[in-house]
Design a protein around this motif. Structure first.
Motif, PDB file in Angstrom:
ATOM      1  N   PRO A   1       0.957  -1.313   0.143  1.00  0.00           N
ATOM      2  CA  PRO A   1       0.288  -0.064  -0.298  1.00  0.00           C
ATOM      3  C   PRO A   1       0.864   1.324   0.019  1.00  0.00           C
ATOM      4  O   PRO A   1       2.055   1.153   0.289  1.00  0.00           O
ATOM      5  CB  PRO A   1      -0.629  -0.244   0.831  1.00  0.00           C
ATOM      6  N   ASP A   2       0.553   2.159  -0.301  1.00  0.00           N
ATOM      7  CA  ASP A   2       1.516   3.980  -0.316  1.00  0.00           C
ATOM      8  C   ASP A   2       0.820   4.935   0.474  1.00  0.00           C
ATOM      9  O   ASP A   2       1.174   5.650   1.054  1.00  0.00           O
ATOM     10  CB  ASP A   2       0.062   4.739  -1.518  1.00  0.00           C
ATOM     11  N   ASP A   3      -0.047   3.895   1.471  1.00  0.00           N
ATOM     12  CA  ASP A   3      -0.017   4.552   3.170  1.00  0.00           C
ATOM     13  C   ASP A   3       0.797   4.027   4.066  1.00  0.00           C
ATOM     14  O   ASP A   3      -0.283   3.585   5.649  1.00  0.00           O
ATOM     15  CB  ASP A   3      -1.847   4.999   2.739  1.00  0.00           C
ATOM     16  N   LEU A   4       1.934   3.740   3.677  1.00  0.00           N
ATOM     17  CA  LEU A   4       2.430   3.297   5.328  1.00  0.00           C
ATOM     18  C   LEU A   4       3.285   4.618   6.094  1.00  0.00           C
ATOM     19  O   LEU A   4       3.356   5.241   5.202  1.00  0.00           O
ATOM     20  CB  LEU A   4       3.167   2.134   4.312  1.00  0.00           C
ATOM     21  N   THR A   5       3.391   4.328   6.982  1.00  0.00           N
ATOM     22  CA  THR A   5       4.308   4.601   7.785  1.00  0.00           C
ATOM     23  C   THR A   5       5.079   4.811   7.536  1.00  0.00           C
ATOM     24  O   THR A   5       5.939   4.052   7.237  1.00  0.00           O
ATOM     25  CB  THR A   5       3.454   4.572   9.477  1.00  0.00           C
ATOM     26  N   LYS A   6       6.203   5.493   8.282  1.00  0.00           N
ATOM     27  CA  LYS A   6       7.994   5.721   8.060  1.00  0.00           C
ATOM     28  C   LYS A   6       7.920   3.978   9.182  1.00  0.00           C
ATOM     29  O   LYS A   6       8.907   2.850   7.983  1.00  0.00           O
ATOM     30  CB  LYS A   6       8.750   6.348   9.017  1.00  0.00           C
ATOM     31  N   ALA A   7       7.476   3.907  10.295  1.00  0.00           N
ATOM     32  CA  ALA A   7       8.123   2.516  10.574  1.00  0.00           C
ATOM     33  C   ALA A   7       7.417   1.215   9.883  1.00  0.00           C
ATOM     34  O   ALA A   7       8.225   0.133  10.617  1.00  0.00           O
ATOM     35  CB  ALA A   7       7.441   2.090  11.824  1.00  0.00           C
ATOM     36  N   GLN A   8       6.655   1.243   9.722  1.00  0.00           N
ATOM     37  CA  GLN A   8       5.558   0.127   9.135  1.00  0.00           C
ATOM     38  C   GLN A   8       6.293  -0.063   7.569  1.00  0.00           C
ATOM     39  O   GLN A   8       6.756  -1.228   7.537  1.00  0.00           O
ATOM     40  CB  GLN A   8       4.385   0.960   8.059  1.00  0.00           C
ATOM     41  N   ALA A   9       6.790   0.880   6.622  1.00  0.00           N
ATOM     42  CA  ALA A   9       7.722   1.405   5.902  1.00  0.00           C
ATOM     43  C   ALA A   9       8.824   0.030   5.992  1.00  0.00           C
ATOM     44  O   ALA A   9       9.712  -0.851   5.102  1.00  0.00           O
ATOM     45  CB  ALA A   9       7.772   2.425   5.152  1.00  0.00           C
ATOM     46  N   SER A  10       9.576   0.780   7.139  1.00  0.00           N
ATOM     47  CA  SER A  10      10.659  -0.098   7.718  1.00  0.00           C
ATOM     48  C   SER A  10      10.364  -1.497   7.113  1.00  0.00           C
ATOM     49  O   SER A  10      11.883  -2.458   7.120  1.00  0.00           O
ATOM     50  CB  SER A  10      11.581   0.794   8.910  1.00  0.00           C
ATOM     51  N   GLU A  11       9.625  -2.157   8.442  1.00  0.00           N
ATOM     52  CA  GLU A  11       9.888  -3.211   8.507  1.00  0.00           C
ATOM     53  C   GLU A  11       8.992  -4.523   7.567  1.00  0.00           C
ATOM     54  O   GLU A  11       9.874  -4.983   7.065  1.00  0.00           O
ATOM     55  CB  GLU A  11       8.485  -3.474   9.439  1.00  0.00           C
ATOM     56  N   ARG A  12       8.745  -3.401   6.116  1.00  0.00           N
ATOM     57  CA  ARG A  12       8.909  -4.589   5.282  1.00  0.00           C
ATOM     58  C   ARG A  12       9.294  -4.398   3.896  1.00  0.00           C
ATOM     59  O   ARG A  12       9.883  -5.030   3.309  1.00  0.00           O
ATOM     60  CB  ARG A  12       7.107  -3.285   4.282  1.00  0.00           C
ATOM     61  N   ILE A  13      10.141  -3.047   4.158  1.00  0.00           N
ATOM     62  CA  ILE A  13      11.221  -3.183   3.439  1.00  0.00           C
ATOM     63  C   ILE A  13      12.242  -4.131   3.879  1.00  0.00           C
ATOM     64  O   ILE A  13      12.463  -5.406   3.298  1.00  0.00           O
ATOM     65  CB  ILE A  13      12.323  -1.573   4.006  1.00  0.00           C
ATOM     66  N   ASP A  14      12.710  -4.300   5.218  1.00  0.00           N
ATOM     67  CA  ASP A  14      13.116  -5.700   6.173  1.00  0.00           C
ATOM     68  C   ASP A  14      13.337  -6.662   5.746  1.00  0.00           C
ATOM     69  O   ASP A  14      13.487  -7.831   5.208  1.00  0.00           O
ATOM     70  CB  ASP A  14      13.150  -5.256   7.941  1.00  0.00           C
ATOM     71  N   ALA A  15      11.716  -7.198   5.829  1.00  0.00           N
ATOM     72  CA  ALA A  15      11.082  -8.604   4.875  1.00  0.00           C
ATOM     73  C   ALA A  15      10.778  -9.030   3.766  1.00  0.00           C
ATOM     74  O   ALA A  15      11.399  -9.638   3.557  1.00  0.00           O
ATOM     75  CB  ALA A  15       9.683  -8.919   5.661  1.00  0.00           C
ATOM     76  N   LEU A  16      10.872  -7.835   2.702  1.00  0.00           N
ATOM     77  CA  LEU A  16      10.711  -8.186   1.678  1.00  0.00           C
ATOM     78  C   LEU A  16      12.748  -8.096   1.009  1.00  0.00           C
ATOM     79  O   LEU A  16      13.392  -8.641  -0.361  1.00  0.00           O
ATOM     80  CB  LEU A  16      10.628  -7.055   0.662  1.00  0.00           C
ATOM     81  N   GLN A  17      13.831  -7.660   1.638  1.00  0.00           N
ATOM     82  CA  GLN A  17      15.450  -7.860   1.279  1.00  0.00           C
ATOM     83  C   GLN A  17      15.310  -9.282   2.370  1.00  0.00           C
ATOM     84  O   GLN A  17      16.519  -9.855   1.270  1.00  0.00           O
ATOM     85  CB  GLN A  17      15.899  -7.272   2.282  1.00  0.00           C
ATOM     86  N   GLN A  18      14.464 -10.068   2.735  1.00  0.00           N
ATOM     87  CA  GLN A  18      14.557 -10.287   3.211  1.00  0.00           C
ATOM     88  C   GLN A  18      14.674 -12.170   2.354  1.00  0.00           C
ATOM     89  O   GLN A  18      15.097 -12.892   1.698  1.00  0.00           O
ATOM     90  CB  GLN A  18      14.272 -11.650   4.665  1.00  0.00           C
ATOM     91  N   LYS A  19      13.318 -11.613   2.008  1.00  0.00           N
ATOM     92  CA  LYS A  19      12.505 -12.288   0.758  1.00  0.00           C
ATOM     93  C   LYS A  19      13.376 -12.891  -0.345  1.00  0.00           C
ATOM     94  O   LYS A  19      13.342 -13.672  -1.713  1.00  0.00           O
ATOM     95  CB  LYS A  19      11.417 -12.240   0.330  1.00  0.00           C
ATOM     96  N   THR A  20      14.301 -11.661  -0.753  1.00  0.00           N
ATOM     97  CA  THR A  20      14.529 -11.405  -2.154  1.00  0.00           C
ATOM     98  C   THR A  20      16.402 -11.451  -1.687  1.00  0.00           C
ATOM     99  O   THR A  20      17.128 -11.456  -2.863  1.00  0.00           O
ATOM    100  CB  THR A  20      14.372  -9.857  -3.148  1.00  0.00           C
ATOM    101  N   GLY A  21      16.770 -11.485  -0.902  1.00  0.00           N
ATOM    102  CA  GLY A  21      17.948 -11.683  -1.257  1.00  0.00           C
ATOM    103  C   GLY A  21      18.550 -10.812  -1.187  1.00  0.00           C
ATOM    104  O   GLY A  21      20.179 -10.024  -1.016  1.00  0.00           O
ATOM    105  N   ARG A  22      18.533  -9.425  -1.041  1.00  0.00           N
ATOM    106  CA  ARG A  22      18.616  -8.052  -0.712  1.00  0.00           C
ATOM    107  C   ARG A  22      19.057  -7.159   0.560  1.00  0.00           C
ATOM    108  O   ARG A  22      20.337  -6.959   0.646  1.00  0.00           O
ATOM    109  CB  ARG A  22      18.230  -6.712  -1.387  1.00  0.00           C
ATOM    110  N   GLY A  23      18.679  -8.360   1.591  1.00  0.00           N
ATOM    111  CA  GLY A  23      18.772  -7.643   2.782  1.00  0.00           C
ATOM    112  C   GLY A  23      20.411  -8.231   3.356  1.00  0.00           C
ATOM    113  O   GLY A  23      21.393  -8.704   2.865  1.00  0.00           O
ATOM    114  N   ALA A  24      20.770  -7.465   3.996  1.00  0.00           N
ATOM    115  CA  ALA A  24      22.417  -7.509   4.299  1.00  0.00           C
ATOM    116  C   ALA A  24      23.317  -9.009   5.676  1.00  0.00           C
ATOM    117  O   ALA A  24      21.636  -8.573   6.111  1.00  0.00           O
ATOM    118  CB  ALA A  24      23.043  -6.358   5.201  1.00  0.00           C
TER     119      ALA A  24
END
Length: 63
Positions: free
Chosen positions: A40-63
């Protein structure tokens, strides 16, 4: 060696309930596209950060 910049839990962020930033939105949509997910486009900064972390893990882009 300790991490010089430990992550602060998103629930403790002072600005966590503000709308996500432009860079967060851009990166989140890039990751979501790679993962075949919608975000969704209406995420908060905190929600976006959590989704980014999860998607980094899923896509292998996480550190």
């Amino acid at each position: 060696m300790t991490d010089p910049t430990p992550d602060k839990p998103t629930e403790d962020w002072v600005t966590g309930d503000e709308p996500m930033t432009g860079p967060q939105r851009s990166y989140l949509h890039t990751l979501a596209q790679e993962a075949g997910e919608e975000v969704p486009d209406d995420l908060t900064k905190a929600q976006a950060s959590e989704r980014i972390d999860a998607l980094q893990q899923k896509t292998g882009r996480g550190a």
